[in-house]
Enzyme design. Structure first.
Site, PDB file in Angstrom:
ATOM      1  N   THR A   1       0.864  -1.277   0.220  1.00 30.35           N
ATOM      2  CA  THR A   1      -0.029   0.008  -0.124  1.00 30.35           C
ATOM      3  C   THR A   1       0.890   1.373   0.049  1.00 30.35           C
ATOM      4  OG1 THR A   1      -1.922   0.805   0.987  1.00 30.35           O
ATOM      5  CG2 THR A   1      -0.143   0.428   2.564  1.00 30.35           C
TER       6      THR A   1
ATOM      7  N   LYS B   1      -8.320   2.426   2.247  1.00 31.71           N
ATOM      8  CA  LYS B   1      -7.307   2.558   3.084  1.00 31.71           C
ATOM      9  C   LYS B   1      -7.395   3.785   3.819  1.00 31.71           C
ATOM     10  CE  LYS B   1      -4.806  -0.387   0.239  1.00 31.71           C
ATOM     11  NZ  LYS B   1      -3.438  -0.600  -0.455  1.00 31.71           N
TER      12      LYS B   1
ATOM     13  N   GLY C   1      -5.181   7.126   7.753  1.00 30.05           N
ATOM     14  CA  GLY C   1      -4.963   6.220   6.722  1.00 30.05           C
ATOM     15  C   GLY C   1      -3.948   5.079   7.376  1.00 30.05           C
TER      16      GLY C   1
ATOM     17  N   SER D   1       4.812   0.958   1.023  1.00 30.28           N
ATOM     18  CA  SER D   1       5.576   0.530   0.053  1.00 30.28           C
ATOM     19  C   SER D   1       6.098   1.580  -0.896  1.00 30.28           C
ATOM     20  CB  SER D   1       5.513  -0.768  -0.437  1.00 30.28           C
ATOM     21  OG  SER D   1       4.217  -0.695  -1.334  1.00 30.28           O
TER      22      SER D   1
END
Length: 182
Positions: A7, A39, A51, A134
């Site tokens: 994500t 998210k 988030g 990531s």
């Protein structure tokens, strides 16, 4: 902090606005299993954005705990964040949760970790940026450059930064969910 895969969340605060953008990709190992996950959540009557990056079940547990803290401290974001981070670090069960969170209201932008950290980004007269997941480093770099060298508003910066991250990170897609304050 362990980098989260799967994500990217980026938050931008500038010009009296806060924008948080997240991609929708969910992966299991090397396989994409969903393209449109949400998210980012609005909490505390829509006045707070949150988030997450990490395990979905863990993040949902943290959202619930954080919302309880916001209610307990009547919307005081910093106090609720500090209390959640303390619980997260010291509670035997919460300590095992694998996630990172960004929370924001119009006055604050904070990163929360399971190590008990509550981190405010450096901000200048133009604003501030936080990113996790990531693709977080790519999104943060893009957002900081856009903030410094353009006159774009917070939602546009967040969206464009996430698009740039998606072009570089295999765990990030362009199915963007964007929430703004006010």
């Amino acid at each position: 902090m362990t980098p989260m895969t799967g994500t990217t969340i980026v938050a931008v605060r500038c010009k009296g606005q806060v924008a948080m953008a997240g991609d929708g990709q969910v992966t299991l190992g090397e396989t994409i299993v969903k393209h449109s996950a949400r998210k980012i959540r609005r909490l505390y009557n829509g006045k707070v954005l949150a988030g997450f990056a990490g395990s979905v079940a863990d993040a949902l547990a943290l959202f619930q705990r954080f919302e309880e803290k916001l209610e307990e401290f009547r919307g005081d974001l910093k106090r609720a964040a500090v209390e959640l981070a303390r619980d997260w670090r010291t509670d035997r069960i919460l300590r095992r949760l694998e996630a990172l969170m960004i929370v924001a209201d119009l006055d604050n932008l904070l990163l929360l970790t399971g190590a008990g950290e509550v981190i405010e980004p450096d901000e200048d007269e133009r604003g501030g940026v936080l990113a996790i997941g990531s693709g977080g480093p790519y999104a943060a770099a893009a957002a900081k450059a856009l903030l410094k060298f353009t006159d774009l508003d917070a939602p546009t910066i967040a969206r464009e930064a996430l698009k740039i991250a998606a072009s570089l990170c295999v765990y990030t897609n362009e199915h963007i969910i964007l929430e703004t304050l006010p």
